[in-house]
Design a protein around this motif. Sequence first.
Motif, PDB file in Angstrom:
ATOM      1  N   LEU A 157       0.829  -1.207   0.000  1.00  0.00           N
ATOM      2  CA  LEU A 157       0.000   0.000   0.000  1.00  0.00           C
ATOM      3  C   LEU A 157       0.867   1.261   0.000  1.00  0.00           C
ATOM      4  O   LEU A 157       0.568   2.227  -0.709  1.00  0.00           O
ATOM      5  CB  LEU A 157      -0.926   0.027   1.221  1.00  0.00           C
ATOM      6  CG  LEU A 157      -2.218  -0.788   1.152  1.00  0.00           C
ATOM      7  CD1 LEU A 157      -1.931  -2.285   1.200  1.00  0.00           C
ATOM      8  CD2 LEU A 157      -3.159  -0.395   2.281  1.00  0.00           C
ATOM      9  N   ARG A 158       1.937   1.227   0.776  1.00  0.00           N
ATOM     10  CA  ARG A 158       2.815   2.402   0.850  1.00  0.00           C
ATOM     11  C   ARG A 158       3.425   2.730  -0.504  1.00  0.00           C
ATOM     12  O   ARG A 158       3.655   3.896  -0.836  1.00  0.00           O
ATOM     13  CB  ARG A 158       3.927   2.163   1.872  1.00  0.00           C
ATOM     14  CG  ARG A 158       3.434   1.943   3.300  1.00  0.00           C
ATOM     15  CD  ARG A 158       4.603   1.816   4.277  1.00  0.00           C
ATOM     16  NE  ARG A 158       4.148   1.344   5.576  1.00  0.00           N
ATOM     17  CZ  ARG A 158       4.317   0.106   6.033  1.00  0.00           C
ATOM     18  NH1 ARG A 158       4.972  -0.795   5.290  1.00  0.00           N
ATOM     19  NH2 ARG A 158       3.859  -0.234   7.212  1.00  0.00           N
ATOM     20  N   ALA A 159       3.671   1.709  -1.296  1.00  0.00           N
ATOM     21  CA  ALA A 159       4.360   1.897  -2.570  1.00  0.00           C
ATOM     22  C   ALA A 159       3.430   2.321  -3.699  1.00  0.00           C
ATOM     23  O   ALA A 159       3.903   2.679  -4.776  1.00  0.00           O
ATOM     24  CB  ALA A 159       5.071   0.594  -2.960  1.00  0.00           C
ATOM     25  N   ASP A 160       2.135   2.283  -3.477  1.00  0.00           N
ATOM     26  CA  ASP A 160       1.177   2.602  -4.531  1.00  0.00           C
ATOM     27  C   ASP A 160       0.335   3.803  -4.119  1.00  0.00           C
ATOM     28  O   ASP A 160      -0.643   3.687  -3.380  1.00  0.00           O
ATOM     29  CB  ASP A 160       0.279   1.388  -4.804  1.00  0.00           C
ATOM     30  CG  ASP A 160      -0.631   1.594  -6.017  1.00  0.00           C
ATOM     31  OD1 ASP A 160      -0.786   2.743  -6.459  1.00  0.00           O
ATOM     32  OD2 ASP A 160      -1.186   0.593  -6.509  1.00  0.00           O
ATOM     33  N   GLY A 161       0.722   4.981  -4.603  1.00  0.00           N
ATOM     34  CA  GLY A 161       0.038   6.207  -4.224  1.00  0.00           C
ATOM     35  C   GLY A 161      -1.369   6.328  -4.772  1.00  0.00           C
ATOM     36  O   GLY A 161      -2.105   7.238  -4.373  1.00  0.00           O
ATOM     37  N   ILE A 191      -0.048   5.880   6.377  1.00  0.00           N
ATOM     38  CA  ILE A 191       0.164   5.920   4.929  1.00  0.00           C
ATOM     39  C   ILE A 191      -0.528   7.168   4.408  1.00  0.00           C
ATOM     40  O   ILE A 191      -1.766   7.240   4.385  1.00  0.00           O
ATOM     41  CB  ILE A 191      -0.393   4.642   4.265  1.00  0.00           C
ATOM     42  CG1 ILE A 191       0.298   3.402   4.841  1.00  0.00           C
ATOM     43  CG2 ILE A 191      -0.217   4.702   2.750  1.00  0.00           C
ATOM     44  CD1 ILE A 191      -0.274   2.080   4.365  1.00  0.00           C
ATOM     45  N   PRO A 192       0.207   8.190   3.994  1.00  0.00           N
ATOM     46  CA  PRO A 192      -0.386   9.511   3.730  1.00  0.00           C
ATOM     47  C   PRO A 192      -1.483   9.520   2.681  1.00  0.00           C
ATOM     48  O   PRO A 192      -2.452  10.282   2.800  1.00  0.00           O
ATOM     49  CB  PRO A 192       0.814  10.359   3.292  1.00  0.00           C
ATOM     50  CG  PRO A 192       2.011   9.655   3.822  1.00  0.00           C
ATOM     51  CD  PRO A 192       1.667   8.200   3.827  1.00  0.00           C
ATOM     52  N   HIS A 193      -1.365   8.704   1.628  1.00  0.00           N
ATOM     53  CA  HIS A 193      -2.336   8.788   0.549  1.00  0.00           C
ATOM     54  C   HIS A 193      -3.631   8.028   0.828  1.00  0.00           C
ATOM     55  O   HIS A 193      -4.582   8.116   0.055  1.00  0.00           O
ATOM     56  CB  HIS A 193      -1.729   8.303  -0.781  1.00  0.00           C
ATOM     57  CG  HIS A 193      -1.032   6.982  -0.685  1.00  0.00           C
ATOM     58  ND1 HIS A 193       0.315   6.873  -0.455  1.00  0.00           N
ATOM     59  CD2 HIS A 193      -1.495   5.713  -0.812  1.00  0.00           C
ATOM     60  CE1 HIS A 193       0.662   5.595  -0.449  1.00  0.00           C
ATOM     61  NE2 HIS A 193      -0.424   4.874  -0.656  1.00  0.00           N
ATOM     62  N   LEU A 194      -3.697   7.278   1.942  1.00  0.00           N
ATOM     63  CA  LEU A 194      -4.959   6.628   2.307  1.00  0.00           C
ATOM     64  C   LEU A 194      -5.917   7.664   2.867  1.00  0.00           C
ATOM     65  O   LEU A 194      -5.564   8.463   3.734  1.00  0.00           O
ATOM     66  CB  LEU A 194      -4.731   5.524   3.340  1.00  0.00           C
ATOM     67  CG  LEU A 194      -4.185   4.189   2.825  1.00  0.00           C
ATOM     68  CD1 LEU A 194      -4.102   3.194   3.970  1.00  0.00           C
ATOM     69  CD2 LEU A 194      -5.034   3.620   1.699  1.00  0.00           C
TER      70      LEU A 194
END
Length: 341
Positions: A157-161, A191-194
């Motif tokens: 998840l962290r690697a996929d914005g 995870i910022p983009h979640l």
Amino acid sequence: MITRSPVPLQRQAPEAAGGHWQAQLSGAVRDPRELCRRLGLAPAWWPGAETGHGLFAVRVPEAYLARIRPGDPDDPLLRQVLPLDAEARATPGYVVDPLEEAEHSPRRGLIHKYAGRVLLIASPACAVNCRYCFRRHFPYEENAPSRSQWDETLEYLRADGSIREAILSGGDPLAASDRQLAWLVARLEAIPHLKRLRIHTRLPVVIPDRIDESLLAWLGATRLQAVMVLHINHAQEIDDAVIAACRRLREAGVTLLNQSVLLRGVNDDVDSLAVLSERLFEAGVLPYYLHVLDPVAGAAHFEVDDATARQLVAELRKWLPGFLMPTLVREVPGEASKTPL
């Protein structure tokens, strides 16, 4: 004309009266003969119940059992949990992995089928074993990450914005402890983009006491926008305790939606579907999806054909406002979204 069915008298479930939810979970009925005896079913039902139980174990919590009418083999709640010998019949097109989830599992405990969101198997356990469950054959032993393995899974998840939403599923995610869920949600929050946390669960329905202060503490404090999708198929499932649990969730800022499965002998008539939508709204829950049956091996006896499903929904539109109309859908493996019918 649609007539509103009265809500049945509520019998007090002995283990549900103030008991802790985990005690209720462990105290669920797990023996097919006991289920039949408790509900006054004739011994003629026992062999079929044992056959079905051998394929997919019985599990019915007391709080749910208390809403089933004794002595009525056609009770819509009983039909969802009573094993039958029909489950042993091989039916063409009915398979162990009807949604081909194994093809979309790049990490342990993670399923990624749709853009912008991923599903996490937060618990392999369920509070109730629904006989039509599309994951009744799911290899949970291969998809139950340890804490160290969760860190590896969450790296995906962290690697996929592009991923904006994490969906907790199972099993039933709320069968996990609040300590474990708070730990997992804290890592998702980092995870910022979640942006959103979605929880698919049946536990507030089958054991309403699950919605306690411990759960509300972590769920109400998350920075993620919280959505809970309940799974209710019939208005008889919604008693006062379920309504109270939904109220507690709404007060914590959780958006409540419901998805149902169209099931032969349970809700395959306009009256049942209309009363369900009305009762859901009274409980503060919006109808979301009405799924046609996923073709999982062992559940063919629940099938409602597409023509009948479309006819039911067309009739339902005559009686309900648009905001109470669930969308009739099928999940087709490989498609980019649910497929409206």
